[in-house]
Design an enzyme around this catalytic site. Structure first.
Site, short mmCIF file in Angstrom:
data_model
loop_
_atom_site.label_atom_id
_atom_site.label_comp_id
_atom_site.label_asym_id
_atom_site.label_seq_id
_atom_site.Cartn_x
_atom_site.Cartn_y
_atom_site.Cartn_z
N HIS A 123 32.82 38.38 22.22
CA HIS A 123 32.83 39.68 22.89
C HIS A 123 33.10 39.59 24.39
O HIS A 123 32.96 40.60 25.10
CB HIS A 123 31.48 40.37 22.64
N LYS A 182 35.06 39.53 27.96
CA LYS A 182 36.21 40.27 28.47
C LYS A 182 36.47 39.78 29.89
O LYS A 182 36.07 40.42 30.86
CB LYS A 182 35.93 41.78 28.46
N ASP A 208 44.97 31.44 38.09
CA ASP A 208 45.16 30.25 38.93
C ASP A 208 43.85 29.54 39.25
O ASP A 208 43.72 28.92 40.31
CB ASP A 208 45.89 30.62 40.23
#
Length: 220
Positions: A154, A156, A161
């Protein structure tokens, strides 16, 4: 006396030249030491055309032509998210539960074609749903790994870089971007970026396909 007089007349010029060189060096140093990115974005984002951003990323040396779509041009939360994502030059780590936004999917594929190393971790159940971008990413040659657990993957977040963290409540779906009350935090603070890097690497290793178990022990 002549020697002393000569040095005395030249000294102001040498001092001025040294000061000018020092000023130039300070300007270069300040330009290089720009302030780290710290930005908060809130959704839903108003509809806007992102074609110019994507076209510029696809062909940086060409001036993009006008887009025929009726959407307004202008800055918004989604265009700013897209711009930060497209700033990747070396690597991009994505750890996403849901990924179905065509524009974000196109951006990730553009980065891959540009030579950016892209790795994606996602949820096994969601990636199989209609509209998911994961199949397109895999088809483009991007490395994707998924969970094999009863719970959801779950997370996100994205890491650009290895120095810029993009995280928040937003799922990378058109529904969430255009309709949901969501948030995104973007920062370049190493003390916060590093734990997310470590978490990504831990999950990436844990989801190594060589370790997958396709049948539970109870079914053997």
């Amino acid at each position: 006396m002549w020697a002393v007089g000569t040095v005395g007349t030249r000294q102001p010029g040498l001092v001025l030249a040294a000061l000018a060189a020092l000023g130039l060096a300070l300007e270069v140093l300040v330009a290089r030491r720009r302030r780290p990115v710290r930005e908060v974005l809130f959704f839903p984002s108003k509809p806007s055309c992102t074609e110019a951003l994507l076209a510029e990323a696809a062909s940086p040396d060409e001036v993009p032509g006008p887009c025929p779509c009726p959407l307004p041009r202008g800055d918004c939360a989604f265009s700013r998210l897209l711009r930060h994502l497209l700033s990747a030059r070396r690597s991009l780590e994505l750890c996403l539960f849901a990924f179905s936004s065509p524009q974000l999917g196109r951006a990730v594929r553009l980065l891959h074609r540009r030579g950016v190393r892209v790795r994606v971790v996602t949820d096994a159940q969601y990636m199989a749903l209609k509209g998911s971008q994961i199949g397109l990413l895999r088809h483009a040659g991007i490395q994707v790994r998924h969970d094999q657990e009863s719970g959801y993957m779950h997370h996100k977040f994205a890491i650009v870089d290895r120095k810029m963290l993009i995280t928040g409540s937003l799922n990378w779906t058109t529904e969430a971007i255009q309709n949901n009350r969501e948030n995104i935090l973007i920062m370049e603070d190493a003390e916060y970026v590093q734990p997310f890097l470590e978490e990504f690497e831990r999950i990436w290793e844990f989801y190594d396909p060589l370790k997958y178990m396709f049948f539970s022990k109870e079914n053997k």
